[in-house]
Design an enzyme around this catalytic site. Structure first.
Site, mmCIF file in Angstrom:
data_model
loop_
_atom_site.group_PDB
_atom_site.id
_atom_site.type_symbol
_atom_site.label_atom_id
_atom_site.label_comp_id
_atom_site.label_asym_id
_atom_site.label_seq_id
_atom_site.Cartn_x
_atom_site.Cartn_y
_atom_site.Cartn_z
ATOM 1 N N ASP A 68 0.821 -1.205 0.000
ATOM 2 C CA ASP A 68 0.000 0.000 0.000
ATOM 3 C C ASP A 68 0.857 1.257 0.000
ATOM 4 O O ASP A 68 1.396 1.652 1.037
ATOM 5 C CB ASP A 68 -0.910 -0.017 1.250
ATOM 6 C CG ASP A 68 -1.758 1.229 1.349
ATOM 7 O OD1 ASP A 68 -2.104 1.621 2.491
ATOM 8 O OD2 ASP A 68 -2.048 1.829 0.303
ATOM 9 N N ASP A 95 -1.835 5.411 -5.495
ATOM 10 C CA ASP A 95 -2.114 4.567 -4.335
ATOM 11 C C ASP A 95 -2.410 3.121 -4.719
ATOM 12 O O ASP A 95 -3.525 2.792 -5.147
ATOM 13 C CB ASP A 95 -3.302 5.157 -3.565
ATOM 14 C CG ASP A 95 -3.581 4.392 -2.301
ATOM 15 O OD1 ASP A 95 -4.592 4.684 -1.635
ATOM 16 O OD2 ASP A 95 -2.799 3.474 -1.966
#
Ligand SMILES: CSC[C@H](NC(=O)[C@H](Cc1ccccc1)OC(=O)N1CCC(N)CC1)C(=O)N[C@@H](CC1CCCCC1)[C@@H](O)Cn1ccccc1=O
Length: 329
Positions: free
Chosen positions: A35, A219
């Protein structure tokens, strides 16, 4: 030195991307979600309540000869989708794609929210954001990549996420053969902990890019492409059956629609997301109504170039030069 790890979509909707990570001695291998929107490496562990841990692979520090408790340290994190976790901290050897960091903070979950309990395809996250975003107290810890950067051939990593096929996270080198186009670089703003950047314009269906800049983040931990309402409307005005579905909390349309592409400019290059990457998945098994990969960022307060956008490109997260590189795939 370099590292190279394969990553795979978690399901038919490419909801998450799963990468195997080795922790401890002997190695305990866990499926984790990388992440770039956060900065904590945390795992389901022998300390996670049994009722929450079932179905997950667990890290047991007691079974690792190199594990050490970071006494007095705790962590707690909440994500954009309101999921959360918390616990205490160990250090141990963590190996990703063949590259080992000897003393990595491994955050052990003593509490996980329902979404994590139910999401049994992953057993935790590897935060690839900037160290400033780490949630360990009293002393924040470094990310795996930050610990690795000085020993890597180059202080950068690349993400090559793919639709329904195996992709890769490469550390310390750029495999330009993964891309068709030239890499365009633009400054990255890591002040908030994630990889912020500004796209210079956008277009729908292969039209000429306009000059309306979009500031957002790259992201890997967000499934969708989340942009302002005016852009979302401009896109779905081209999709006959598109409508907002309250229960799905997003725009849906007939799966048979031929969706237009969406392009954005970055670092002097144009990245085009094909229509089929923007048709995410039927809203439920067998339905002929599909959920859009492009949705509104209005109630989030930040634009997110998530997996739907990243799948169209080879993306270079260049910590050394505080910049992001994008190349059409
Ligand atoms: C508005 S940020 C929403 C985003 N979470 C998503 O994208 C989830 C991912 C998912 C998919 C399937 C199962 C479980 C989870 O998926 C959906 O929310 N989906 C996909 C499926 C759709 N039908 C509905 C919408 C999100 O919090 N990411 C964070 C990392 C996530 C946390 C949850 C576990 C996976 C990794 C993170 O980078 C977001 N961040 C970014 C910058 C700063 C803080 C911050 O916290």
């Amino acid at each position: 030195q370099t590292g190279s790890a394969n990553t795979n979509p978690s399901d038919s909707a490419d909801d998450e991307y799963i990468t195997s990570v080795s922790i401890g001695t002997p190695a305990q291998v866990l499926p984790l979600d990388f992440d770039t929107g956060s900065s904590d490496l945390w795992v389901f562990s022998s300390e996670t309540p049994k009722s929450s841990a079932s179905g997950h692979t667990l890290y047991s520090p007691s079974k690792s000869s190199t594990a050490k408790k970071l006494s007095g340290s705790t962590w707690s994190i909440e994500y954009g989708d309101k999921s959360s976790s918390s616990g205490d901290v160990y250090t141990d050897v963590v190996t990703i794609g063949g590259f080992s960091v000897k003393t990595q903070a491994v955050e052990s979950a003593t509490k996980v929210s329902t979404q994590f309990v139910q999401d049994t395809v992953i057993s935790g996250l590897v935060g690839l954001g900037f160290d400033v975003g780490n949630q360990v107290s009293p002393r924040p810890q470094k990310t795996w990549f930050s610990n690795a950067a000085n020993s890597l051939a180059e202080p950068l990593f690349t993400a090559d996420l793919r639709h329904q096929e195996t992709g890769s996270y490469n550390f310390g080198f750029i495999d330009t053969s993964l891309a068709k186009g030239t890499i365009g670089y633009t400054p990255a703003d890591g002040s908030e902990g994630y990889w912020g950047f500004t796209a210079t314009g956008y277009s729908v269906g292969g039209a000429k890019l306009n000059r309306n800049s979009i500031t957002g983040i790259a992201d890997t931990g967000t499934t969708l492409l989340l942009l302002p309402d005016n852009i979302v409307d401009a896109y779905y005005n081209n999709v006959e059956s598109a409508q907002y579905d309250d229960s799905q909390e997003g725009v849906v349309f007939d799966c048979s629609e031929d969706l237009p592409s969406f392009s954005f400019g970055v670092g002097g290059q144009t990245i085009t997301i094909s229509g089929d990457l923007l048709n995410l998945t039927p809203i439920e098994e067998g339905s002929s109504t599909c959920f859009g990969g492009l949705q509104s960022s209005a109630d989030i307060g930040i634009n997110i170039f998530g997996d739907v956008a990243l799948k169209a490109a080879l993306v270079v997260f260049d910590l050394g030069n505080e910049r992001l590189g994008w190349a059409q795939k």
